[in-house]
Design a protein around this motif. Structure first.
Motif, mmCIF file in Angstrom:
data_model
loop_
_atom_site.group_PDB
_atom_site.id
_atom_site.type_symbol
_atom_site.label_atom_id
_atom_site.label_comp_id
_atom_site.label_asym_id
_atom_site.label_seq_id
_atom_site.Cartn_x
_atom_site.Cartn_y
_atom_site.Cartn_z
ATOM 1 N N ASP A 92 69.545 -9.428 8.500
ATOM 2 C CA ASP A 92 69.254 -10.739 7.923
ATOM 3 C C ASP A 92 67.800 -11.148 8.144
ATOM 4 N N ILE A 93 67.252 -10.805 9.298
ATOM 5 C CA ILE A 93 65.851 -11.110 9.610
ATOM 6 C C ILE A 93 65.223 -9.880 10.246
ATOM 7 N N GLY A 94 64.060 -9.483 9.741
ATOM 8 C CA GLY A 94 63.334 -8.370 10.339
ATOM 9 C C GLY A 94 62.186 -8.885 11.188
ATOM 10 N N ILE A 95 62.042 -8.325 12.383
ATOM 11 C CA ILE A 95 60.914 -8.660 13.256
ATOM 12 C C ILE A 95 60.050 -7.408 13.392
ATOM 13 N N LEU A 96 58.859 -7.460 12.827
ATOM 14 C CA LEU A 96 57.922 -6.355 12.934
ATOM 15 C C LEU A 96 57.063 -6.574 14.172
ATOM 16 N N VAL A 97 57.226 -5.696 15.152
ATOM 17 C CA VAL A 97 56.505 -5.821 16.419
ATOM 18 C C VAL A 97 55.249 -4.959 16.345
ATOM 19 N N VAL A 98 54.092 -5.581 16.569
ATOM 20 C CA VAL A 98 52.797 -4.907 16.450
ATOM 21 C C VAL A 98 52.196 -4.716 17.837
ATOM 22 N N THR A 99 51.638 -3.539 18.077
ATOM 23 C CA THR A 99 51.046 -3.233 19.373
ATOM 24 C C THR A 99 49.654 -3.844 19.494
ATOM 25 N N GLU A 100 49.037 -3.599 20.650
ATOM 26 C CA GLU A 100 47.681 -4.109 20.866
ATOM 27 C C GLU A 100 46.661 -3.439 19.944
ATOM 28 N N LEU A 119 63.643 -9.025 2.510
ATOM 29 C CA LEU A 119 64.083 -9.376 3.855
ATOM 30 C C LEU A 119 63.104 -10.364 4.473
ATOM 31 N N PRO A 120 63.580 -11.509 4.985
ATOM 32 C CA PRO A 120 62.680 -12.416 5.706
ATOM 33 C C PRO A 120 62.081 -11.694 6.913
ATOM 34 N N VAL A 121 60.772 -11.772 7.062
ATOM 35 C CA VAL A 121 60.093 -11.005 8.111
ATOM 36 C C VAL A 121 59.256 -11.929 8.992
ATOM 37 N N ILE A 122 59.333 -11.695 10.293
ATOM 38 C CA ILE A 122 58.436 -12.333 11.254
ATOM 39 C C ILE A 122 57.575 -11.222 11.851
ATOM 40 N N VAL A 123 56.267 -11.373 11.756
ATOM 41 C CA VAL A 123 55.350 -10.400 12.362
ATOM 42 C C VAL A 123 54.996 -10.895 13.762
ATOM 43 N N VAL A 124 55.328 -10.086 14.760
ATOM 44 C CA VAL A 124 55.099 -10.466 16.155
ATOM 45 C C VAL A 124 54.006 -9.578 16.742
ATOM 46 N N PHE A 125 52.892 -10.182 17.086
ATOM 47 C CA PHE A 125 51.845 -9.468 17.803
ATOM 48 C C PHE A 125 52.162 -9.564 19.290
ATOM 49 N N ASN A 126 52.641 -8.451 19.828
ATOM 50 C CA ASN A 126 53.071 -8.416 21.216
ATOM 51 C C ASN A 126 51.867 -8.147 22.137
ATOM 52 N N LYS A 127 52.101 -8.332 23.425
ATOM 53 C CA LYS A 127 51.109 -8.045 24.465
ATOM 54 C C LYS A 127 49.895 -8.972 24.353
ATOM 55 N N LEU A 130 47.149 -8.921 26.821
ATOM 56 C CA LEU A 130 46.127 -7.870 26.777
ATOM 57 C C LEU A 130 45.125 -8.056 25.649
ATOM 58 N N THR A 131 45.590 -8.623 24.513
ATOM 59 C CA THR A 131 44.710 -8.721 23.347
ATOM 60 C C THR A 131 45.213 -9.800 22.407
ATOM 61 N N THR A 132 44.423 -10.129 21.411
ATOM 62 C CA THR A 132 44.820 -11.074 20.367
ATOM 63 C C THR A 132 44.561 -10.436 19.016
ATOM 64 N N PRO A 133 45.341 -10.791 17.993
ATOM 65 C CA PRO A 133 45.161 -10.164 16.676
ATOM 66 C C PRO A 133 43.823 -10.542 16.047
ATOM 67 N N SER A 134 43.254 -9.603 15.328
ATOM 68 C CA SER A 134 41.991 -9.846 14.638
ATOM 69 C C SER A 134 42.244 -10.605 13.338
ATOM 70 N N GLN A 135 41.181 -11.097 12.728
ATOM 71 C CA GLN A 135 41.309 -11.777 11.444
ATOM 72 C C GLN A 135 41.862 -10.830 10.394
ATOM 73 N N ALA A 136 41.436 -9.555 10.452
ATOM 74 C CA ALA A 136 41.948 -8.557 9.501
ATOM 75 C C ALA A 136 43.450 -8.349 9.684
ATOM 76 N N ASP A 137 43.911 -8.351 10.947
ATOM 77 C CA ASP A 137 45.346 -8.225 11.220
ATOM 78 C C ASP A 137 46.118 -9.383 10.591
ATOM 79 N N LEU A 138 45.603 -10.590 10.786
ATOM 80 C CA LEU A 138 46.285 -11.775 10.260
ATOM 81 C C LEU A 138 46.307 -11.754 8.736
ATOM 82 N N GLU A 139 45.215 -11.325 8.121
ATOM 83 C CA GLU A 139 45.165 -11.266 6.656
ATOM 84 C C GLU A 139 46.133 -10.223 6.120
ATOM 85 N N ALA A 140 46.347 -9.147 6.864
ATOM 86 C CA ALA A 140 47.281 -8.103 6.424
ATOM 87 C C ALA A 140 48.725 -8.589 6.419
#
Length: 399
Positions: A92-100, A119-127, A130-140
């Motif tokens: 019902d809901i997909g969670i895409l877990v992204v590494t550092e 499928l409703p998707v939540i993109v989760v930038f984990n860790k 250790l790091t934060t997502p870049s602007q390019a990551d967010l735009e993707a």
């Protein structure tokens, strides 16, 4: 509803996916606040989809699935990836877990797959420790819900839960319509439950139990009888019942007993509305009239069971359809969570009632079949069609 006893078909299914070592298992543990998944720094620790039941307020009972990494390699790795994709087809809901490392080609490709599945998707930038997502990551990830968390420190885990609640398909978190909207408190509902060879010993089948409970929750009166006792039951009532619900296998004889002035439907038809798209399934049943000699019909069951001599999917319904159409037809039975790959060979798919499937799973099957130009219906609707009572059976449901 207790998470350990809630039927699988009424649980929201939430699947975590991503590359190996993205922290999916650790995130599952953080979400449920228990060590239910093995966490290791060694890539590929999770080899098969693993489900964990949880009570997520205010949604209720859910199942979180931990899956193998979609960048797994080799023949076994490909099998693990295939198993993950099968779970996603009933999610019902997909969670895409992204590494550092951020959004790499694997994540982008997977995000496209999930999007194509509607499928409703939540993109989760984990860790996030250790790091934060870049602007390019967010735009993707544009167009999808995005949250940054740390499964290790617990940062933003509650925020992720809020995202899950906000992302859940509306029809899956609202109380589904089974029978309570068709009756008023203190009205009488007669439930006709045949006891045949396929019925579990000492129990009623799940659709009958759930309809019975829904009648009671509506503060109405439930009278449960076998079809042989139906005339006596109707005669004993001071006034006609507000509704009669019967097992589809005896719909023809029940329809002859119940006066035309009394609303009549079947458990399977109620489940078709509860779990799927009833109008589409009714339209699919109409295609029975278009079957030709040599056509192949898929009889699809979402769970396996012990077959009896007069099994509904293997014997009764195929015989009724052959009788109704007068055509030389082939019936192929397939059981499992997933539809067969060769859908284009079928002229019609007839699914079971789906008591062990959730709504998202049922809706996705209907969409997949229709995308291959295969009309879809279910056992109960098809039975009512070939028994000549479908219009009467769907009338109480406004169709």
């Amino acid at each position: 509803m207790n998470t350990s006893t809630a039927p699988r078909g009424v649980r929201l299914i939430i699947t975590l996916t991503g590359r190996r070592n993205a922290g999916k298992s650790a995130l599952i543990n953080a979400l449920v606040n228990q060590d239910v998944a093995i966490v290791s720094g060694h890539p590929g620790t999770t080899t098969d989809p693993v489900g964990k039941h949880y009570e997520l307020h205010p949604i209720g009972p859910v199942t979180f699935f931990d899956t193998a990494g979609l960048d797994d390699h080799g023949a076994v790795g490909q099998q693990r990836m295939a198993a993950t994709r099968k779970v996603l087809r009933r999610t019902d809901i997909g969670i895409l877990v992204v590494t550092e490392e951020g959004m790499q080609q694997e994540e982008k490709r997977l995000l496209n797959e999930l999007t194509e599945m509607n499928l409703p998707v939540i993109v989760v930038f984990n860790k996030s420790d250790l790091t934060t997502p870049s602007q390019a990551d967010l735009e993707a990830c544009s167009g999808h819900s995005i949250v940054t968390v740390s499964a290790t420190t617990g940062e933003n885990i509650d925020e992720l839960k809020r995202f899950i609640v906000a992302t859940a398909p509306k029809e899956l978190i609202e109380p589904p319509l089974l029978v309570s909207d068709l009756i008023e408190p203190s009205q009488t509902v007669v439930l006709v439950a045949p006891i045949d060879g396929a019925a579990p010993k000492g129990r009623l089948i799940l659709p009958q139990v759930q309809v019975l409970r829904d009648v009671l929750d509506a503060n109405a009166l439930a009278l449960t009888v076998k079809e042989t006792e139906l005339p006596a039951a109707l005669s004993a009532l001071a006034e006609p019942p507000a509704l009669v619900v019967t097992d589809s296998q005896v719909i023809h004889e029940v329809a002859e007993i119940v006066p035309e002035t009394v609303p009549l439907t079947t458990f399977s038809t109620l489940f078709a509305r509860y779990k799927g798209d009833l109008p589409k399934l009714v339209d699919g049943a109409a295609s029975i009239d278009d079957l030709k000699d040599g056509d192949t019909i898929l009889m699809y069951e979402s769970c396996s069971h012990h077959a009896v001599d007069d099994d509904i999917g293997r014997v009764k319904l195929p015989n009724w359809i052959k009788q109704y159409t007068g055509k030389d037809l082939t019936f192929e039975l397939f059981a499992g969570h997933d539809l067969p790959d060769n859908l284009n060979q079928y002229s019609l798919a007839i699914m079971c009632g789906g008591c062990m499937s959730n709504r998202s799973e049922m809706m996705r099957r209907i969409r997949d079949l229709n995308a291959h130009n295969v009309p879809a219906t279910n056992y109960g609707v098809a039975i009512s069609k070939v028994q000549g009572v479908l219009d009467r059976v769907v009338q109480p449901l406004g169709i």
